[in-house]
Design a protein around this motif. Structure first.
Motif, PDB file in Angstrom:
ATOM      1  N   VAL A 197      -5.615  23.150 -15.767  1.00  0.00           N
ATOM      2  CA  VAL A 197      -5.201  21.932 -15.682  1.00  0.00           C
ATOM      3  C   VAL A 197      -5.180  21.315 -14.119  1.00  0.00           C
ATOM      4  N   LYS A 198      -5.841  20.534 -13.563  1.00  0.00           N
ATOM      5  CA  LYS A 198      -5.722  20.001 -12.382  1.00  0.00           C
ATOM      6  C   LYS A 198      -5.752  18.460 -12.314  1.00  0.00           C
ATOM      7  N   VAL A 199      -4.865  18.020 -11.404  1.00  0.00           N
ATOM      8  CA  VAL A 199      -4.682  16.631 -11.095  1.00  0.00           C
ATOM      9  C   VAL A 199      -4.850  16.192  -9.823  1.00  0.00           C
ATOM     10  N   SER A 200      -5.730  15.402  -9.520  1.00  0.00           N
ATOM     11  CA  SER A 200      -5.868  15.242  -8.105  1.00  0.00           C
ATOM     12  C   SER A 200      -5.651  13.435  -7.754  1.00  0.00           C
ATOM     13  N   LEU A 201      -5.466  13.170  -6.639  1.00  0.00           N
ATOM     14  CA  LEU A 201      -5.158  11.719  -6.383  1.00  0.00           C
ATOM     15  C   LEU A 201      -6.297  11.344  -5.262  1.00  0.00           C
ATOM     16  N   LEU A 202      -7.070  10.581  -5.574  1.00  0.00           N
ATOM     17  CA  LEU A 202      -8.079  10.295  -4.754  1.00  0.00           C
ATOM     18  C   LEU A 202      -7.719   9.119  -3.721  1.00  0.00           C
ATOM     19  N   LYS A 203      -7.901   8.992  -2.726  1.00  0.00           N
ATOM     20  CA  LYS A 203      -7.716   7.752  -1.918  1.00  0.00           C
ATOM     21  C   LYS A 203      -8.942   6.955  -1.645  1.00  0.00           C
ATOM     22  N   PRO A 204      -8.599   5.563  -1.231  1.00  0.00           N
ATOM     23  CA  PRO A 204      -9.992   4.889  -1.327  1.00  0.00           C
ATOM     24  C   PRO A 204     -10.937   5.238  -0.328  1.00  0.00           C
ATOM     25  N   GLY A 205     -12.195   5.410  -1.050  1.00  0.00           N
ATOM     26  CA  GLY A 205     -13.313   5.774  -0.282  1.00  0.00           C
ATOM     27  C   GLY A 205     -13.538   7.223  -0.399  1.00  0.00           C
ATOM     28  N   GLU A 206     -12.710   7.893  -1.210  1.00  0.00           N
ATOM     29  CA  GLU A 206     -12.995   9.473  -1.351  1.00  0.00           C
ATOM     30  C   GLU A 206     -13.796   9.620  -2.582  1.00  0.00           C
ATOM     31  N   ARG A 207     -14.886  10.320  -2.563  1.00  0.00           N
ATOM     32  CA  ARG A 207     -15.738  10.667  -3.667  1.00  0.00           C
ATOM     33  C   ARG A 207     -16.439   9.413  -4.214  1.00  0.00           C
ATOM     34  N   GLY A 208     -16.493   8.248  -3.479  1.00  0.00           N
ATOM     35  CA  GLY A 208     -16.926   7.119  -3.683  1.00  0.00           C
ATOM     36  C   GLY A 208     -16.111   5.980  -4.540  1.00  0.00           C
ATOM     37  N   SER A 209     -14.709   6.555  -4.513  1.00  0.00           N
ATOM     38  CA  SER A 209     -13.762   5.578  -5.515  1.00  0.00           C
ATOM     39  C   SER A 209     -13.676   4.291  -4.393  1.00  0.00           C
ATOM     40  N   GLU A 210     -13.560   2.992  -5.041  1.00  0.00           N
ATOM     41  CA  GLU A 210     -13.203   1.882  -4.203  1.00  0.00           C
ATOM     42  C   GLU A 210     -11.733   1.813  -3.898  1.00  0.00           C
ATOM     43  N   GLY A 211     -11.149   2.035  -4.983  1.00  0.00           N
ATOM     44  CA  GLY A 211      -9.328   2.098  -4.697  1.00  0.00           C
ATOM     45  C   GLY A 211      -8.899   3.592  -4.960  1.00  0.00           C
ATOM     46  N   TYR A 212      -7.635   3.601  -5.194  1.00  0.00           N
ATOM     47  CA  TYR A 212      -6.807   4.740  -5.464  1.00  0.00           C
ATOM     48  C   TYR A 212      -7.522   5.323  -6.889  1.00  0.00           C
ATOM     49  N   SER A 213      -7.728   6.532  -7.360  1.00  0.00           N
ATOM     50  CA  SER A 213      -7.898   6.969  -8.361  1.00  0.00           C
ATOM     51  C   SER A 213      -7.280   8.390  -8.846  1.00  0.00           C
ATOM     52  N   ASP A 271       0.840  -1.136  -0.115  1.00  0.00           N
ATOM     53  CA  ASP A 271      -0.111  -0.114   0.129  1.00  0.00           C
ATOM     54  C   ASP A 271       0.908   1.333  -0.171  1.00  0.00           C
ATOM     55  N   ARG A 272       1.914   1.204   0.781  1.00  0.00           N
ATOM     56  CA  ARG A 272       2.976   2.477   0.855  1.00  0.00           C
ATOM     57  C   ARG A 272       3.741   2.458  -0.543  1.00  0.00           C
ATOM     58  N   ALA A 273       3.857   1.557  -0.985  1.00  0.00           N
ATOM     59  CA  ALA A 273       4.199   1.568  -2.530  1.00  0.00           C
ATOM     60  C   ALA A 273       3.610   2.130  -3.606  1.00  0.00           C
TER      61      ALA A 273
END
Length: 200
Positions: A65-81, A26-28
């Protein structure tokens, strides 16, 4: 834009080696995705600026231009997005460089607007580039001042550079690059953790 990444066999083998240490995998993954988000932003800005004929600095200042990294559970995402967003509405001509009036139009940076002229509207901080509409007619509409219906309107249109087509092209080319880059980054991060674990 959401990426579904298929990891190659080399990464799969490294992940299998870490099956008993899911927190390390997960850290990697987190570290690889953070690096990937910076790569995505740099690459998107560079490609879009080249396509539009403007500077990366201008695109960044306008927040296009915007790039964002979503963590699991953020905005309904199951994994990282990893979300890559491009504001694709037309870019007003006066943002493309210092507007300069010539005898046949207005020049802004690398762009030339034939038959255009500079005018500063009352509520604008700087002059903007306008051109007379070819087939213009008054429109029957409600006045904001009096509230009455009347024939009104100006025979002018603000000049702007279309962005949608180029934004789509940039995103289409970006997806395979991101997949390839993520594979490399993930392999590097897992190798780093592997070496760290066995050097202790």
């Amino acid at each position: 834009m959401k990426l579904d990444l298929e990891l190659d066999d080399r990464i799969g083998g490294l992940i299998t080696a870490f099956q008993n240490s899911p927190e390390k995998v997960d850290r990697a993954t987190r570290r690889a995705l953070k690096k990937l988000s910076r790569f995505a932003e740099r690459h998107t800005l560079r490609a879009l600026a080249r396509q539009q004929g403007i500077t990366q600095k201008t695109l960044k200042a306008l927040g296009r231009v915007k790039v964002s990294l979503l963590k699991p559970g953020e905005r309904g995402s199951e994994g990282y997005s990893l979300v890559v967003w491009i504001g694709a509405s037309d870019l007003p001509a006066h943002y493309l460089g210092q507007p300069r009036q010539t005898t046949s139009g207005v020049k802004t940076g690398k762009h030339f607007w034939k038959g255009a002229f500079l005018m500063q509207p009352v509520n604008a901080p700087r002059p903007m580039v306008f051109r007379r509409k070819d087939n213009w007619q008054h429109q029957y509409q409600r006045s904001k001042k009096s509230g009455r219906m009347m024939w009104m309107g100006l025979p002018l249109e603000k000049q702007a550079l279309p962005m949608l087509h180029n934004a789509i092209k940039v995103l289409e080319k970006l997806k395979p690059l991101l997949l390839e880059r993520f594979t490399t980054l993930m392999q590097q991060e897992l190798n780093f953790l592997w070496n760290e674990a066995f050097n202790i």
